[in-house]
Design a protein around this motif. Structure first.
Motif, PDB file in Angstrom:
ATOM      1  N   PHE A   1       0.811  -1.217   0.000  1.00 23.43           N
ATOM      2  CA  PHE A   1       0.000   0.000   0.000  1.00 23.43           C
ATOM      3  C   PHE A   1       0.845   1.268   0.000  1.00 23.43           C
ATOM      4  O   PHE A   1       0.361   2.339  -0.369  1.00 23.43           O
ATOM      5  CB  PHE A   1      -0.947   0.020   1.204  1.00 23.43           C
ATOM      6  CG  PHE A   1      -2.027  -1.028   1.159  1.00 23.43           C
ATOM      7  CD1 PHE A   1      -2.328  -1.711  -0.002  1.00 23.43           C
ATOM      8  CD2 PHE A   1      -2.759  -1.329   2.300  1.00 23.43           C
ATOM      9  CE1 PHE A   1      -3.329  -2.678  -0.051  1.00 23.43           C
ATOM     10  CE2 PHE A   1      -3.757  -2.291   2.273  1.00 23.43           C
ATOM     11  CZ  PHE A   1      -4.043  -2.964   1.101  1.00 23.43           C
ATOM     12  N   ASN A   2       2.104   1.145   0.406  1.00 20.06           N
ATOM     13  CA  ASN A   2       2.968   2.324   0.462  1.00 20.06           C
ATOM     14  C   ASN A   2       3.762   2.544  -0.820  1.00 20.06           C
ATOM     15  O   ASN A   2       4.615   3.424  -0.877  1.00 20.06           O
ATOM     16  CB  ASN A   2       3.941   2.204   1.643  1.00 20.06           C
ATOM     17  CG  ASN A   2       3.313   2.658   2.949  1.00 20.06           C
ATOM     18  OD1 ASN A   2       2.543   3.603   2.974  1.00 20.06           O
ATOM     19  ND2 ASN A   2       3.625   1.974   4.031  1.00 20.06           N
ATOM     20  N   THR A   3       3.483   1.750  -1.859  1.00 21.43           N
ATOM     21  CA  THR A   3       4.183   1.943  -3.124  1.00 21.43           C
ATOM     22  C   THR A   3       3.308   2.735  -4.099  1.00 21.43           C
ATOM     23  O   THR A   3       2.069   2.650  -4.040  1.00 21.43           O
ATOM     24  CB  THR A   3       4.536   0.602  -3.792  1.00 21.43           C
ATOM     25  OG1 THR A   3       3.327   0.014  -4.327  1.00 21.43           O
ATOM     26  CG2 THR A   3       5.177  -0.360  -2.808  1.00 21.43           C
ATOM     27  N   PRO A   4       3.915   3.467  -5.030  1.00 21.76           N
ATOM     28  CA  PRO A   4       3.103   4.138  -6.065  1.00 21.76           C
ATOM     29  C   PRO A   4       2.446   3.145  -7.017  1.00 21.76           C
ATOM     30  O   PRO A   4       1.428   3.467  -7.637  1.00 21.76           O
ATOM     31  CB  PRO A   4       4.136   5.004  -6.800  1.00 21.76           C
ATOM     32  CG  PRO A   4       5.454   4.352  -6.548  1.00 21.76           C
ATOM     33  CD  PRO A   4       5.353   3.757  -5.172  1.00 21.76           C
ATOM     34  N   PHE A   5       2.989   1.936  -7.099  1.00 18.36           N
ATOM     35  CA  PHE A   5       2.449   0.946  -8.044  1.00 18.36           C
ATOM     36  C   PHE A   5       1.047   0.488  -7.647  1.00 18.36           C
ATOM     37  O   PHE A   5       0.224   0.166  -8.509  1.00 18.36           O
ATOM     38  CB  PHE A   5       3.392  -0.257  -8.129  1.00 18.36           C
ATOM     39  CG  PHE A   5       4.802   0.110  -8.502  1.00 18.36           C
ATOM     40  CD1 PHE A   5       5.093   0.621  -9.760  1.00 18.36           C
ATOM     41  CD2 PHE A   5       5.842  -0.037  -7.592  1.00 18.36           C
ATOM     42  CE1 PHE A   5       6.393   0.971 -10.102  1.00 18.36           C
ATOM     43  CE2 PHE A   5       7.135   0.305  -7.929  1.00 18.36           C
ATOM     44  CZ  PHE A   5       7.412   0.812  -9.190  1.00 18.36           C
ATOM     45  N   TYR A   6       0.765   0.442  -6.359  1.00 18.72           N
ATOM     46  CA  TYR A   6      -0.570   0.072  -5.887  1.00 18.72           C
ATOM     47  C   TYR A   6      -1.619   1.007  -6.485  1.00 18.72           C
ATOM     48  O   TYR A   6      -2.661   0.570  -6.987  1.00 18.72           O
ATOM     49  CB  TYR A   6      -0.611   0.121  -4.363  1.00 18.72           C
ATOM     50  CG  TYR A   6      -1.987  -0.056  -3.770  1.00 18.72           C
ATOM     51  CD1 TYR A   6      -2.559  -1.313  -3.635  1.00 18.72           C
ATOM     52  CD2 TYR A   6      -2.719   1.058  -3.346  1.00 18.72           C
ATOM     53  CE1 TYR A   6      -3.823  -1.469  -3.093  1.00 18.72           C
ATOM     54  CE2 TYR A   6      -3.986   0.905  -2.806  1.00 18.72           C
ATOM     55  CZ  TYR A   6      -4.533  -0.353  -2.685  1.00 18.72           C
ATOM     56  OH  TYR A   6      -5.795  -0.503  -2.154  1.00 18.72           O
ATOM     57  N   HIS A   7      -1.325   2.290  -6.473  1.00 20.48           N
ATOM     58  CA  HIS A   7      -2.292   3.272  -6.970  1.00 20.48           C
ATOM     59  C   HIS A   7      -2.329   3.310  -8.495  1.00 20.48           C
ATOM     60  O   HIS A   7      -3.357   3.653  -9.075  1.00 20.48           O
ATOM     61  CB  HIS A   7      -1.968   4.637  -6.373  1.00 20.48           C
ATOM     62  CG  HIS A   7      -2.061   4.640  -4.878  1.00 20.48           C
ATOM     63  ND1 HIS A   7      -3.254   4.590  -4.212  1.00 20.48           N
ATOM     64  CD2 HIS A   7      -1.092   4.639  -3.920  1.00 20.48           C
ATOM     65  CE1 HIS A   7      -3.034   4.568  -2.907  1.00 20.48           C
ATOM     66  NE2 HIS A   7      -1.726   4.603  -2.710  1.00 20.48           N
ATOM     67  N   ILE A   8      -1.232   2.961  -9.130  1.00 22.38           N
ATOM     68  CA  ILE A   8      -1.251   2.840 -10.595  1.00 22.38           C
ATOM     69  C   ILE A   8      -2.146   1.678 -11.016  1.00 22.38           C
ATOM     70  O   ILE A   8      -2.992   1.812 -11.910  1.00 22.38           O
ATOM     71  CB  ILE A   8       0.177   2.654 -11.139  1.00 22.38           C
ATOM     72  CG1 ILE A   8       0.994   3.943 -10.941  1.00 22.38           C
ATOM     73  CG2 ILE A   8       0.153   2.272 -12.619  1.00 22.38           C
ATOM     74  CD1 ILE A   8       2.470   3.784 -11.254  1.00 22.38           C
ATOM     75  N   LEU A   9      -1.999   0.537 -10.354  1.00 23.03           N
ATOM     76  CA  LEU A   9      -2.783  -0.638 -10.715  1.00 23.03           C
ATOM     77  C   LEU A   9      -4.275  -0.395 -10.527  1.00 23.03           C
ATOM     78  O   LEU A   9      -5.088  -0.839 -11.344  1.00 23.03           O
ATOM     79  CB  LEU A   9      -2.335  -1.838  -9.873  1.00 23.03           C
ATOM     80  CG  LEU A   9      -3.116  -3.145 -10.066  1.00 23.03           C
ATOM     81  CD1 LEU A   9      -3.040  -3.626 -11.519  1.00 23.03           C
ATOM     82  CD2 LEU A   9      -2.590  -4.233  -9.120  1.00 23.03           C
ATOM     83  N   TYR A  10      -4.633   0.311  -9.457  1.00 24.90           N
ATOM     84  CA  TYR A  10      -6.045   0.485  -9.135  1.00 24.90           C
ATOM     85  C   TYR A  10      -6.568   1.894  -9.459  1.00 24.90           C
ATOM     86  O   TYR A  10      -7.561   2.342  -8.877  1.00 24.90           O
ATOM     87  CB  TYR A  10      -6.279   0.179  -7.653  1.00 24.90           C
ATOM     88  CG  TYR A  10      -6.026  -1.270  -7.305  1.00 24.90           C
ATOM     89  CD1 TYR A  10      -6.789  -2.281  -7.869  1.00 24.90           C
ATOM     90  CD2 TYR A  10      -5.003  -1.623  -6.423  1.00 24.90           C
ATOM     91  CE1 TYR A  10      -6.557  -3.616  -7.554  1.00 24.90           C
ATOM     92  CE2 TYR A  10      -4.766  -2.958  -6.097  1.00 24.90           C
ATOM     93  CZ  TYR A  10      -5.553  -3.948  -6.670  1.00 24.90           C
ATOM     94  OH  TYR A  10      -5.317  -5.267  -6.360  1.00 24.90           O
ATOM     95  N   LYS A  11      -5.941   2.559 -10.397  1.00 22.10           N
ATOM     96  CA  LYS A  11      -6.295   3.950 -10.700  1.00 22.10           C
ATOM     97  C   LYS A  11      -7.703   4.093 -11.239  1.00 22.10           C
ATOM     98  O   LYS A  11      -8.303   5.171 -11.166  1.00 22.10           O
ATOM     99  CB  LYS A  11      -5.283   4.546 -11.689  1.00 22.10           C
ATOM    100  CG  LYS A  11      -5.282   3.877 -13.047  1.00 22.10           C
ATOM    101  CD  LYS A  11      -4.179   4.429 -13.949  1.00 22.10           C
ATOM    102  CE  LYS A  11      -4.466   5.852 -14.380  1.00 22.10           C
ATOM    103  NZ  LYS A  11      -3.484   6.327 -15.369  1.00 22.10           N
TER     104      LYS A  11
END
Length: 244
Positions: free
Chosen positions: A12-22
Motif C-alpha cells: 500500500f505504500n508503493t506508487p504501483f498500488y495506486h497505478i494498478l487500481y487507478k
C-alpha cells in the motif's frame, strides 16, 4: 512464494498500488455512500470515522453527505495524499485500525472496500471489530464492507494481465489455507517486482461471532453497493450494518 505477514505495509505504500487500481469506480463509490446515507439516516454534523480510509475517496463522499469525517489509515503515503482533500469537518491521520481511536467517539464507523481480514491471526482481526465497538457512541452504527467468500470461491479469476501507465501487471489469484491471495508481478525500469495481497476468507457466521463478542448487533446484510438483499451464492459483497 515469499509473502510477508505485513504485506499491506509494503504494497500500500508503493506508487504501483495506486497505478494498478487507478480506475476504481468513483461513481460507484459515490452512489454507495449515498445509498448508505439514506439507509442509515445521516444527519448533518454527526461524526464519522472512515477506518482504513486509503486515499480518502469514501471519506470525501461521506463528508459530502453532511458528516464530520475523520479518515485514518496505517499508510503514511496514503494519508499524505488524502490530506490534500482536507477542509473544515474533513481530516485525516495515520492510525492502526486494530487500536481504538482514543480522542473522541463517533456516531458512525465505516470499514469499506475489503479493508478487513489482513492480519495473520483471528485474534488480530477481531481486534479491528473490538476497536470499532469501542469507537462508537452508545447506539452508534457501523458498516463493514467485505467480500462474500462463497462468491469469491465460485468466481475466482486465477490469472489476469493489466496494462497501466506503460506497466504490465501479471496477476495470479489462489486460495491458500483460508486466505485469498493475489500475487502481483511486473517489470519496471530494469527491475522485477513482486507484491502480494492476502485476505482471510471470513464467512458471515465468523463475523457474527466477532460481533457478539464485541457487543455489536447485526442489523442488516446487503449483497452489493446498491444495498440489495444479500444472497449467499450470488452476492459479490457482504455489506454488514451494525449497531452498538
Amino acid at each position: 512464494m515469499q509473502l510477508s505477514k505485513e504485506w499491506y505495509k509494503e504494497w500500500f505504500n508503493t506508487p504501483f498500488y495506486h497505478i494498478l487500481y487507478k480506475h476504481r469506480d468513483e461513481q460507484e463509490a459515490r452512489e454507495f455512500i449515498h445509498n448508505l446515507a439514506k439507509k442509515l439516516h445521516f444527519t448533518a454534523g454527526q461524526k464519522a470515522l472512515d477506518l482504513a480510509c486509503g486515499r480518502g475517496r469514501h471519506a470525501l463522499h461521506l463528508w459530502n453527505e453532511g458528516l464530520d469525517v475523520l479518515g485514518v489509515d496505517l499508510s503514511r503515503q496514503n494519508i499524505a495524499y488524502a490530506k490534500q482533500l482536507e477542509r473544515p469537518r474533513l481530516c485525516f491521520a495515520v492510525h492502526d485500525m486494530r487500536l481504538p481511536y482514543d480522542f473522541e467517539a463517533f456516531d458512525y464507523v465505516f470499514n469499506l472496500f475489503t479493508s478487513f481480514g489482513y492480519f495473520e491471526s483471528d485474534d488480530e482481526n477481531y481486534r479491528v471489530v473490538d476497536a470499532i465497538a469501542k469507537k462508537l457512541k452508545p447506539g452508534g452504527q457501523a458498516v463493514i464492507d467485505f467480500l462474500n467468500p462463497v462468491y469469491v470461491m465460485a468466481h475466482l479469476k486465477e490469472e489476469e494481465e493489466k496494462h497501466e501507465e506503460g506497466i504490465t501487471f501479471f496477476i495470479r489469484r489462489l486460495i491458500d489455507n483460508g486466505f485469498v491471495v493475489k500475487c502481483i508481478r511486473f517489470h519496471y525500469e530494469g527491475q522485477d517486482f513482486e507484491f502480494f495481497e492476502r485476505v482471510r476468507l471470513f464467512y458471515l457466521d465468523d463475523f457474527q461471532q466477532f460481533f457478539r463478542k464485541a457487543g455489536l448487533s447485526l442489523q442488516n446484510v446487503w449483497g452489493d453497493y446498491a444495498l440489495s438483499d444479500y444472497e449467499e451464492k450470488s452476492s459479490p459483497r457482504m455489506v454488514m450494518h451494525l449497531k452498538k
